[in-house]
Design a protein around this motif. Structure first.
Motif, PDB file in Angstrom:
ATOM      1  N   THR A  58       0.847  -1.198   0.000  1.00  0.00           N
ATOM      2  CA  THR A  58       0.000   0.000   0.000  1.00  0.00           C
ATOM      3  C   THR A  58       0.880   1.245   0.000  1.00  0.00           C
ATOM      4  O   THR A  58       1.909   1.286   0.674  1.00  0.00           O
ATOM      5  N   THR A  59       0.464   2.257  -0.738  1.00  0.00           N
ATOM      6  CA  THR A  59       1.263   3.487  -0.822  1.00  0.00           C
ATOM      7  C   THR A  59       0.454   4.605  -1.464  1.00  0.00           C
ATOM      8  O   THR A  59      -0.476   4.359  -2.230  1.00  0.00           O
ATOM      9  N   ASP A  60       0.850   5.838  -1.158  1.00  0.00           N
ATOM     10  CA  ASP A  60       0.326   7.013  -1.865  1.00  0.00           C
ATOM     11  C   ASP A  60       1.262   7.450  -2.982  1.00  0.00           C
ATOM     12  O   ASP A  60       0.956   8.397  -3.713  1.00  0.00           O
ATOM     13  N   ASP A  61       2.398   6.779  -3.119  1.00  0.00           N
ATOM     14  CA  ASP A  61       3.398   7.118  -4.128  1.00  0.00           C
ATOM     15  C   ASP A  61       3.091   6.355  -5.413  1.00  0.00           C
ATOM     16  O   ASP A  61       3.297   5.141  -5.496  1.00  0.00           O
ATOM     17  N   GLY A  62       2.613   7.072  -6.423  1.00  0.00           N
ATOM     18  CA  GLY A  62       2.236   6.431  -7.677  1.00  0.00           C
ATOM     19  C   GLY A  62       3.400   5.766  -8.377  1.00  0.00           C
ATOM     20  O   GLY A  62       3.223   4.731  -9.035  1.00  0.00           O
ATOM     21  N   GLU A  63       4.597   6.334  -8.258  1.00  0.00           N
ATOM     22  CA  GLU A  63       5.763   5.742  -8.921  1.00  0.00           C
ATOM     23  C   GLU A  63       6.132   4.408  -8.276  1.00  0.00           C
ATOM     24  O   GLU A  63       6.469   3.449  -8.973  1.00  0.00           O
ATOM     25  N   VAL A  64       6.092   4.348  -6.945  1.00  0.00           N
ATOM     26  CA  VAL A  64       6.386   3.093  -6.256  1.00  0.00           C
ATOM     27  C   VAL A  64       5.354   2.038  -6.642  1.00  0.00           C
ATOM     28  O   VAL A  64       5.699   0.890  -6.944  1.00  0.00           O
ATOM     29  N   ALA A  65       4.083   2.406  -6.636  1.00  0.00           N
ATOM     30  CA  ALA A  65       3.027   1.461  -6.998  1.00  0.00           C
ATOM     31  C   ALA A  65       3.221   0.949  -8.421  1.00  0.00           C
ATOM     32  O   ALA A  65       3.064  -0.261  -8.690  1.00  0.00           O
ATOM     33  N   ASP A  66       3.579   1.843  -9.329  1.00  0.00           N
ATOM     34  CA  ASP A  66       3.777   1.448 -10.721  1.00  0.00           C
ATOM     35  C   ASP A  66       4.934   0.463 -10.845  1.00  0.00           C
ATOM     36  O   ASP A  66       4.832  -0.534 -11.576  1.00  0.00           O
ATOM     37  N   ARG A  67       6.025   0.710 -10.128  1.00  0.00           N
ATOM     38  CA  ARG A  67       7.177  -0.203 -10.200  1.00  0.00           C
ATOM     39  C   ARG A  67       6.819  -1.571  -9.637  1.00  0.00           C
ATOM     40  O   ARG A  67       7.199  -2.595 -10.200  1.00  0.00           O
ATOM     41  N   VAL A  68       6.090  -1.590  -8.518  1.00  0.00           N
ATOM     42  CA  VAL A  68       5.707  -2.872  -7.928  1.00  0.00           C
ATOM     43  C   VAL A  68       4.822  -3.653  -8.901  1.00  0.00           C
ATOM     44  O   VAL A  68       4.973  -4.867  -9.067  1.00  0.00           O
ATOM     45  N   ARG A  69       3.895  -2.971  -9.561  1.00  0.00           N
ATOM     46  CA  ARG A  69       3.028  -3.644 -10.534  1.00  0.00           C
ATOM     47  C   ARG A  69       3.857  -4.238 -11.681  1.00  0.00           C
ATOM     48  O   ARG A  69       3.561  -5.337 -12.171  1.00  0.00           O
ATOM     49  N   LEU A  70       4.866  -3.512 -12.122  1.00  0.00           N
ATOM     50  CA  LEU A  70       5.727  -4.031 -13.182  1.00  0.00           C
ATOM     51  C   LEU A  70       6.544  -5.220 -12.688  1.00  0.00           C
ATOM     52  O   LEU A  70       6.608  -6.256 -13.371  1.00  0.00           O
ATOM     53  N   PHE A  71       7.168  -5.084 -11.525  1.00  0.00           N
ATOM     54  CA  PHE A  71       8.031  -6.147 -11.007  1.00  0.00           C
ATOM     55  C   PHE A  71       7.257  -7.448 -10.797  1.00  0.00           C
ATOM     56  O   PHE A  71       7.797  -8.536 -10.970  1.00  0.00           O
ATOM     57  N   ARG A  72       5.976  -7.338 -10.387  1.00  0.00           N
ATOM     58  CA  ARG A  72       5.221  -8.557 -10.068  1.00  0.00           C
ATOM     59  C   ARG A  72       4.845  -9.338 -11.322  1.00  0.00           C
ATOM     60  O   ARG A  72       4.465 -10.498 -11.252  1.00  0.00           O
ATOM     61  N   ASN A  73       4.923  -8.706 -12.493  1.00  0.00           N
ATOM     62  CA  ASN A  73       4.427  -9.310 -13.732  1.00  0.00           C
ATOM     63  C   ASN A  73       5.497  -9.300 -14.818  1.00  0.00           C
ATOM     64  O   ASN A  73       5.271  -8.833 -15.933  1.00  0.00           O
ATOM     65  N   GLN A  74       6.684  -9.826 -14.452  1.00  0.00           N
ATOM     66  CA  GLN A  74       7.784  -9.990 -15.404  1.00  0.00           C
ATOM     67  C   GLN A  74       8.233  -8.685 -16.046  1.00  0.00           C
ATOM     68  O   GLN A  74       8.836  -8.692 -17.120  1.00  0.00           O
ATOM     69  N   GLY A  75       7.933  -7.553 -15.394  1.00  0.00           N
ATOM     70  CA  GLY A  75       8.345  -6.262 -15.931  1.00  0.00           C
ATOM     71  C   GLY A  75       7.523  -5.803 -17.115  1.00  0.00           C
ATOM     72  O   GLY A  75       7.921  -4.853 -17.814  1.00  0.00           O
ATOM     73  N   MET A  76       6.351  -6.423 -17.337  1.00  0.00           N
ATOM     74  CA  MET A  76       5.541  -6.085 -18.515  1.00  0.00           C
ATOM     75  C   MET A  76       4.521  -4.999 -18.203  1.00  0.00           C
ATOM     76  O   MET A  76       3.739  -5.131 -17.259  1.00  0.00           O
ATOM     77  N   ARG A  77       4.515  -3.953 -19.019  1.00  0.00           N
ATOM     78  CA  ARG A  77       3.460  -2.945 -18.913  1.00  0.00           C
ATOM     79  C   ARG A  77       2.223  -3.412 -19.684  1.00  0.00           C
ATOM     80  O   ARG A  77       1.087  -3.126 -19.297  1.00  0.00           O
TER      81      ARG A  77
END
Length: 357
Positions: free
Chosen positions: A181-200
């Motif tokens: 959980t976070t209010d930092d959009g950049e951190v959230a975006d990186r975590v979403r990428l990392f969890r899914n093989q780095g795929m946008r």
């Protein structure tokens, strides 16, 4: 768990078993609990910690300060990030890291403060947040045991980057799972990428990642549990109060307390057996086991006090006398919401018998 059946069947009938709409519903619910703009579901609490640290782009030589009195996942996540970990001692009142001692460990290499909110009560995140602001540090909360807990009205997971576990033993379970959980959009975006093989998007690789996805089936179980969080928390609180009332006044037995301004969610009910107690911690555990009452020791040693961490180049062990003493004193008694009042009374009666009180 029967409450999960309709949501699990919804997933099965949809044919979409992997990360999908049910995960999004779980994320929205967790963002509401933590009071944050973003919540990103992953496949374990350990993954939540590891990906949060990775999102902060730690480099070799950077340092993270955390508690010596925690589960190994906290330490393992820091090591996996490539950073070095230091430790500050805990306070005996809440078993959590002492902010005054954290400041003494901060140096020019420190990048992250990683407090652990143990047993369901938040660490002093207000003081830690202020300390982080003074030194320009990030805060990553290990809130694996503290879903629904608050400090001065602010929820666990809202002071920095929050990391929750949905493991089978937690107050809310998905069987396996975790949430950032976070209010930092950049951190959230990186975590979403990392969890899914780095795929946008499919085959559009933005970075090196891995597979840390949560399935929709697990999310369905977790979402059904979240809907009952307040009910579970209230029952745990009632059980803890009944235990404390029944165990009051026994020499050498210290029952847990809820510190001012906190909402405790009682992941564990942990007593301390000090020198003045009529029996030792291990004797009490054995006596309760003979009565069919399970107990636990969380945790029997300092987190760095194992051969695999001794001499490790990323682990800087330190003198932590409070935590070291408490490892030999603590015993967790049953407090889960499935306990009935007569069962809680039986725990009290068996403990008082063993303690000759």
């Amino acid at each position: 768990m029967r409450d999960a059946e309709p949501l699990v069947m919804e997933v099965l009938r949809s044919g979409h078993l992997t990360q999908g709409p049910m995960v999004e519903r779980l994320e929205a619910a967790m963002a509401g609990i933590a009071g944050t703009e973003h919540a990103v579901a992953v496949n374990s609490g350990t993954a939540a910690l590891s990906l949060s640290l990775e999102a902060l782009a730690l480099r070799p030589g950077d340092e993270v300060i955390t508690s010596p009195f925690t589960f190994a996942a906290t330490l393992n996540a820091v090591i996996a990030s490539g950073a070095t970990v230091r430790f500050a001692d805990i306070r005996p009142g809440d078993f959590n890291i002492d902010p005054a001692l954290v400041e003494g460990q901060v140096n020019e290499r420190t990048r992250v403060l990683l407090p652990v909110s143990l047993y369901g009560q938040m660490a002093d995140l207000v003081a830690i947040e202020k300390l982080a602001a003074v030194h320009g540090l990030a805060v990553v909360e290990d809130s694996a045991q503290a879903i629904g807990a608050t400090l001065d009205g602010r929820p666990a997971g809202s002071f920095g980057v929050g990391c929750f576990s949905l493991y089978a033993t937690k107050n809310v379970t998905a069987g396996e799972g975790g949430v950032v959980t976070t209010d930092d959009g950049e951190v959230a975006d990186r975590v979403r990428l990392f969890r899914n093989q780095g795929m946008r998007s499919r085959y559009d690789y933005s970075c090196v990642g891995g597979n840390y996805r949560l399935s929709d089936i697990h999310a369905a179980v977790g979402l059904s549990q979240i809907r009952r969080l307040e009910e579970f928390s209230a029952r745990r609180n009632d059980n803890a109060a009944r235990l404390s009332q029944g165990l009051a006044g026994i020499p050498g037995l210290i029952t847990p307390e809820t510190l001012a301004g906190r909402r405790h969610v009682w992941h564990q009910y942990t007593v301390r057996l000090t020198d003045g107690a009529p029996c030792t911690r291990d004797e009490l555990a054995a006596a309760l086991a003979a009565e069919g009452i399970a107990t636990g020791i969380y945790y029997p040693r300092l987190v760095f006090d194992y051969d695999c961490y001794r001499g490790h180049p990323q682990v800087v062990a330190s003198d932590v006398p409070v935590a070291a003493r408490i490892t030999s004193e603590i015993l967790s008694l049953p407090v889960h919401p499935g306990l009935t009042d007569p069962e809680v009374d039986r725990i009290v009666s068996a403990a008082r018998k063993a303690l000759r009180a």
